[in-house]
Design an enzyme around this catalytic site. Structure first.
Site, PDB file in Angstrom:
ATOM      1  N   GLY A  27      21.305  86.534  11.873  1.00 38.60           N
ATOM      2  CA  GLY A  27      20.153  85.652  11.094  1.00 38.60           C
ATOM      3  C   GLY A  27      20.519  84.839  10.159  1.00 38.60           C
ATOM      4  CD  GLU A 104      20.272  92.915  13.223  1.00 35.48           C
ATOM      5  OE1 GLU A 104      20.413  91.676  13.104  1.00 35.48           O
ATOM      6  OE2 GLU A 104      19.294  93.463  13.279  1.00 35.48           O
ATOM      7  CE  LYS A 122      13.557  87.476   4.567  1.00 40.83           C
ATOM      8  NZ  LYS A 122      14.947  87.457   4.997  1.00 40.83           N
TER       9      LYS A 122
HETATM   10  C1  5RP Z   1      17.984  90.159  13.266  1.00 39.63           C
HETATM   11  C2  5RP Z   1      17.942  90.599  11.940  1.00 39.63           C
HETATM   12  C3  5RP Z   1      17.939  89.684  10.657  1.00 39.63           C
HETATM   13  O1  5RP Z   1      18.902  90.265  10.005  1.00 39.63           O
HETATM   14  C4  5RP Z   1      16.550  89.601   9.833  1.00 39.63           C
HETATM   15  O2  5RP Z   1      15.429  89.227  10.661  1.00 39.63           O
HETATM   16  C5  5RP Z   1      16.763  88.796   8.616  1.00 39.63           C
HETATM   17  O3  5RP Z   1      16.981  87.353   8.998  1.00 39.63           O
HETATM   18  P1  5RP Z   1      16.832  86.144   8.092  1.00 39.63           P
HETATM   19  O4  5RP Z   1      17.926  86.401   7.203  1.00 39.63           O
HETATM   20  O5  5RP Z   1      17.034  84.968   9.076  1.00 39.63           O
HETATM   21  O6  5RP Z   1      15.572  86.092   7.277  1.00 39.63           O
HETATM   22  O7  5RP Z   1      17.352  91.730  11.548  1.00 39.63           O
HETATM   23  O8  5RP Z   1      17.723  90.993  14.123  1.00 39.63           O
END
Ligand code: 5RP
Length: 224
Positions: A27, A104, A122
């Site tokens: 991500g 993950e 978040k």
């Molecule tokens: C990928 C994920 C990412 O870690 C999550 O979506 C957060 O992403 P970002 O840092 O781009 O907001 O779970 O599957």
């Protein structure tokens, strides 16, 4: 936003020491962590072995010259750093916005220390405003989809270039528009009990530390 993500990612890299096996998340926030590991290897002579959580991160790590091992070839990962889409006060979270939730979770599970890097947007009271990704096998996926519809979970297939998105593990993702998830632990169990569901994006009580970057700097939240 990019600055906050970078702050969180670079801060997390401080937990990585010489000789460690390191889980490399996926991500736009984890990206900065991986970049910082690459920089430290080059400029400070840091020596680590990485275990990646997606083909995207594999490509990034290879580009940076980070030596990699398959998750099957290690017993324990010293520290894994990854992003998250939502985090609540109980250290439950939603992941999978980037479609890598299965890999993950597999990499997070043998990790002694599991750290999330997020910007402050978040952090939430209750999970669920972010659509919950559920990874399902392709065979029979429409049946699961209809079951989700019947339950009122407002499913939609993850799409990419007009086609159903296919994960690195060759599955589909169905995103559930739940609004609020009152009991993430129970809901996770319900999803896992459905035949054809491989994994869901609820990561309940798995994380040890959340590094939150905000306007006022970086906060490190520790799970008890
Ligand atoms: C990928 C994920 C990412 O870690 C999550 O979506 C957060 O992403 P970002 O840092 O781009 O907001 O779970 O599957």
């Amino acid at each position: 936003m990019e600055k906050l993500k970078k702050m969180a990612g670079v801060t997390a890299a401080q937990y990585v020491k010489d000789g460690m096996v390191v889980g490399l998340g996926t991500g736009s926030t984890a990206y900065f962590f991986v970049e910082e590991i690459g920089r430290r290897m080059k400029e400070e002579g840091l020596k680590v072995v990485g275990v990646t959580t997606s083909s995207q991160t594999t490509a990034q790590a290879e580009g940076l010259g980070i030596p990699l091992k398959a998750v099957d070839d290690i017993d324990v990962i010293d520290v894994t750093v990854d992003g998250a889409d939502e985090v609540d006060k109980n250290f439950n979270g939603i992941k999978g916005g980037g479609g890598a939730l299965l890999m993950e979770k597999i990499v997070a599970t043998p990790s002694k220390e599991y750290i999330w890097v997020v910007d402050e947007s978040k952090m939430v009271d209750k999970l669920g405003a972010f659509k919950l990704p559920v990874e399902v096998v392709q065979y029979g996926a429409d049946r699961i989809f209809r079951e989700f519809e019947k339950k009122g979970y407002k499913p939609s297939y993850r799409m990419a270039d007009g086609e159903r998105f296919v994960t690195d593990m060759k599955n589909y993702i169905i995103d559930l528009d739940l609004g609020v998830i009152e009991n993430p632990v129970e809901f996770g169990k319900e999803l896992k009990a459905m035949v054809g569901v491989v994994e869901h994006g609820l990561f309940n009580g798995m994380v040890n530390k959340v590094i939150v970057a905000g306007k006022d700097g970086v906060k490190i939240l520790e799970a008890k």
